[in-house]
Design a protein around this motif. Sequence first.
Motif, PDB file in Angstrom:
ATOM      1  N   GLU A 123       7.021  -6.315  -2.661  1.00 27.18           N
ATOM      2  CA  GLU A 123       7.420  -5.041  -3.254  1.00 27.18           C
ATOM      3  C   GLU A 123       6.266  -4.061  -3.254  1.00 27.18           C
ATOM      4  N   TYR A 124       6.630  -2.824  -3.321  1.00 28.17           N
ATOM      5  CA  TYR A 124       5.610  -1.786  -3.465  1.00 28.17           C
ATOM      6  C   TYR A 124       5.387  -1.524  -4.946  1.00 28.17           C
ATOM      7  N   ASN A 125       4.214  -1.816  -5.413  1.00 26.68           N
ATOM      8  CA  ASN A 125       3.905  -1.594  -6.817  1.00 26.68           C
ATOM      9  C   ASN A 125       2.916  -0.454  -6.963  1.00 26.68           C
ATOM     10  N   VAL A 126       2.979   0.175  -8.115  1.00 35.64           N
ATOM     11  CA  VAL A 126       2.076   1.295  -8.327  1.00 35.64           C
ATOM     12  C   VAL A 126       0.634   0.806  -8.244  1.00 35.64           C
ATOM     13  N   TYR A 127      -0.116   1.443  -7.427  1.00 40.12           N
ATOM     14  CA  TYR A 127      -1.490   1.052  -7.160  1.00 40.12           C
ATOM     15  C   TYR A 127      -2.424   1.993  -7.902  1.00 40.12           C
ATOM     16  N   SER A 128      -2.090   3.258  -7.828  1.00 42.18           N
ATOM     17  CA  SER A 128      -2.915   4.239  -8.520  1.00 42.18           C
ATOM     18  C   SER A 128      -2.123   5.531  -8.703  1.00 42.18           C
ATOM     19  N   THR A 129      -2.400   6.210  -9.784  1.00 43.64           N
ATOM     20  CA  THR A 129      -1.794   7.512 -10.032  1.00 43.64           C
ATOM     21  C   THR A 129      -2.905   8.461 -10.416  1.00 43.64           C
ATOM     22  N   VAL A 172       1.090   9.538  -6.550  1.00 45.81           N
ATOM     23  CA  VAL A 172       1.254   8.136  -6.935  1.00 45.81           C
ATOM     24  C   VAL A 172       1.134   7.308  -5.659  1.00 45.81           C
ATOM     25  N   ILE A 173       0.274   6.322  -5.711  1.00 45.83           N
ATOM     26  CA  ILE A 173       0.107   5.453  -4.542  1.00 45.83           C
ATOM     27  C   ILE A 173       0.706   4.087  -4.868  1.00 45.83           C
ATOM     28  N   PHE A 174       1.543   3.608  -3.959  1.00 46.78           N
ATOM     29  CA  PHE A 174       2.133   2.279  -4.115  1.00 46.78           C
ATOM     30  C   PHE A 174       1.497   1.355  -3.094  1.00 46.78           C
ATOM     31  N   GLN A 175       1.308   0.130  -3.517  1.00 45.01           N
ATOM     32  CA  GLN A 175       0.757  -0.849  -2.590  1.00 45.01           C
ATOM     33  C   GLN A 175       1.736  -2.007  -2.450  1.00 45.01           C
ATOM     34  N   THR A 221      -0.914   1.542   8.172  1.00 37.16           N
ATOM     35  CA  THR A 221      -0.496   0.149   8.273  1.00 37.16           C
ATOM     36  C   THR A 221       0.813  -0.087   7.535  1.00 37.16           C
ATOM     37  N   GLY A 222       1.185   0.827   6.713  1.00 41.79           N
ATOM     38  CA  GLY A 222       2.392   0.646   5.914  1.00 41.79           C
ATOM     39  C   GLY A 222       2.130  -0.123   4.636  1.00 41.79           C
ATOM     40  N   GLU A 223       0.898  -0.466   4.429  1.00 45.19           N
ATOM     41  CA  GLU A 223       0.560  -1.224   3.228  1.00 45.19           C
ATOM     42  C   GLU A 223       0.622  -0.331   1.992  1.00 45.19           C
TER      43      GLU A 223
END
Lengths: 454, 318
Positions: free
Chosen positions: A73-79, A56-59, A42-44
Amino acid sequence: MSQKHVGCHGDEVAWSLYQLNGAEEFEVTAADIISTVEFNHTGELLATGDKGGRVVIFQREPESKNDPCNQGEYNVYSTFQSHEPEFDYLKSLEIEEKINKIKWLPKQNAAHSLLSTNDKTIKLWKVSERDKRPEGYNLKDEEGKLKDLSTVTSLQVPVLKPMDLMVEVSPRRIFANGHTYHVNSISVNSDCETYMSADDLRINLWHLAITDRSFNIVDIKPANMEDLTEVITAAEFHPHHCNLFVYSSSKGSLRLCDMRASALCDKHCKLFEEPEDPSNRSFFSEIISSVSDIKFSHSGRYMLTRDYLTVKVWDLNMETKPIEIYQVHDYLRSKLCSLYENDCIFDKFECAWNGSDSVIMTGAYNNFFRMFDRNTKRDVTLEASRESSKPRAILKPRRVCIGGKRRKDDISVDSLDFTKKILHTAWHPAENIIAIAATNNLYIFQDKVNSEMH
Amino acid sequence: MSFWNQKRKMKIISGGGGSAPVRLSAEDTVKACPRARFVVGRGLKRKLSECEESMADLFSAFDTSRNLPYALQRQLVLNMCLSKLQSYKMLVEPNLHQSVLIANTVRQIQEEMRQETSQQATNVCNTVTSSVYNCTGIDLTGISLHLSSGLNNPESHACGSCSVETPIENSLMMVSDDDMSSAISSILKDLDFMEDINPSPCLSSAGDDQPKALESTGLKLENDKLEPKAECVFGSFEISNSTSYLKDLAIDDIFEDIDTSMYDSDLYFPPFLPPKPPLASSEEMLKAFPSCNSSSANSICRTDLSDLDHIMEILVGS
C-alpha cells in the motif's frame, strides 16, 4: 459509452480499488482539494499537491509475502507545506498557495528531490530519511547546548546510534520572480540539470542549482497585449532528447522546439495542428480545442494531448493530424452552451500514458475516468467513488446513455454531476497502478491480474 | 439566477407596457421561474447563491435552445461572453487563458455579425429602394443614398429616436473597419455597442427568406405612406420588420425613470419571439431563455464604454 472493456493485456477489466485516502466529508474544504498527482520515476513514491499549498508524499510499502492482503500500500511518508499564500505589494495581488504542478527529479543519491510550483514560484525540495543520530559530542550535550568547558575532562568519538525513522523535507532552492503570469507547467529535462517552467505567455529554462537567473526560451507576448489571441497551456521536455521540448496552445496547436536552433525558441521547428472540421464548427470550437495537457510517451515517439472533449495521440513524425483521436465524453457536445455558462468548459483535464504507452487514461465528470487501449481500440469508463468501489472488488464499467434506451445502471447525461470532476490522474511508470484525484480524495486503483502479466 | 433575470425582464416589460402585446403571460413567467418570489430591486447585485442553478435546468434549457434560431443562440453566447469578461473585471488578476478564449469567441461572433450585416445592408438598400421606388413612383434615390451614407457613418444616430433597434446598422458598420481583429479593447467597445443594438439576430434569423421579408417591408413602407424623410426611413423599416408591437411601445417612456442602459438587452428578447413561431414555440423559448441567457444580459448592460476600456486594461495589463 462503449461497454467494451479495456484490460491492458487481457480482455477483462480488473481494476480494483487499492486504497483510498481522504476523509469523507459532505463539505470539502477548498484547501483540501487535490490539485496535482505525480508518481516518481520508480513508482515507489507518489506525491499530491493541494489548493492549501501542501504536498503529501506517499510511499509504497514493500510487499509482504506472508500477508496477501498487504500488497504494498501507499502510506503517507511525509506531509509538508510547500507554498504559503503571499501578497505582491507592488501589484496588489494575492498569490494563491495552490500547488499547480509537482515534478520528481530522477534520484541521484539517497535523497529524493521534487519541484513544486504555485502560480509564480517554483521550489526545489529535498526529501531525505534519517534513522540514525550522532551521540556523544564533546562540546554539546544531548539537547545540543554547549557544555561548560570546565566539565570537559576527556575526549570521546561521537557515534551514530539508530533512532526512529524520520523523514525530513527541506527547501533547497526557491526559484522566484521568473513569471509574470500563471505557471501552468514545469518539466525536468533529461539532462537532469535543467528544467523549464511555462506560464501563459513565456517559458523559462532554469538550472536546478541556480535560482537568480533563468533563460527565457519562449515568449509569445505580443508587443501590444491587445493583439493577444493565444496562450501557452502546457509544456514538456522530450524524455530522451534534452534539446527538444513541446508546448501546447489555447488554439489547439503543438509546437516542438529545438533549443539547439537558437537561444530563443520563438520559432518552432515543428507545428502540429489539425485542420478544423467544419461540420463540428460552433461558437465554442476554439475553446474546446484548447489543449489542457500534453505528455510525451515514455518512448518519446508520441505525444498525448487532451482537449475538452477528446484525447489525441500525435506522432512526432506527422504534423498534419493526430494519429489517434479518442472521444472522452462526446455526449457533452450538445451541452457546450451550459458548460460554457458555468465555466466547466474551461476545466483543465490531464492525461496519462501507461508504462508501455499502450493505454491512455484521462478524467471526466461525475468522478468518471476513461481508459483507451490503443491496440484493441477498446475503451472503458470507470468511476472513482466510495459507494461503488469496495477494496479489492473489481470496478464495474460505467456507461453514460444519451437519450433513447437506458439500460440498468446506465447514467443519463442529464444526471452527471459536474462538480465532481477528475482532472488529475497519474499512472505508475511500470505497473498497472493508477492514482486518481477526485476532489479531496486520492484513489489508487490496481489492475492486479494484468499487472502480474505485465 | 437566470430565472430570476427573466422574471425581472418580464416585470419591466409588462409593467411598463401595460397592455403591451408581450406574449409572455404572467403565469408563464411564474411557471418558468421557481424563484420568482425573489423579486429583487433593480440595480441590486445578485448573490452567488442565487446564481446556483442545477445542471438539469441548464441542460434542458440548452436542449431546447438547439431549436433556437442560430442568430439568437449567437446572441446568447455573445451575452455570456460579455458578462464573463465583465465579471473578470472585478478580479485583480483574471485568468488570462480564459480571457483570451472568451475574447476570441467574441471576435469570431463579431466578425460573423459584421459580415452578415454588411450583406444585409446591401440587401436592404437594394430592396428598399427598388420596391419603394417601383411601387410609389417617388424618387427615393436620394434617400437610399442617404441611407447608405448613414450606414457608413458611425456617428449617425439619426434613426435612434425612431427605434432602439436601428443603431445596429450603424455600429456594425462602424465595426467593419479593417482594424476589426486588432484590439480586444476596441472589440469589446464595439460589442458593447452591439449589445445596444440587439436586433441583428432578429434580422439575420430571417436567414434565407430575408429578401422576402425585406420586400414585404418595402411594401409596408409604401402602405404606411411613408414620409420620405431620409432619417426615418430606416427606422420605420426596422420597426415594421421586427415586431409590430414595438411601435405601440414608447420605449423611452417606459424606461423614463430607470437607467435603461442596464436593461437594453433585456428589451430585445421579446422581439425575437413572435417572428419565429415555426422554430420554437414561445413557451419553449421562455424555458430556453432563462438559463441560456442567464446573467449575461443584466450585467453586461451595466457596462459602459469606459468600463470596457478599463476591463481591457486590467485583462491585458500587468
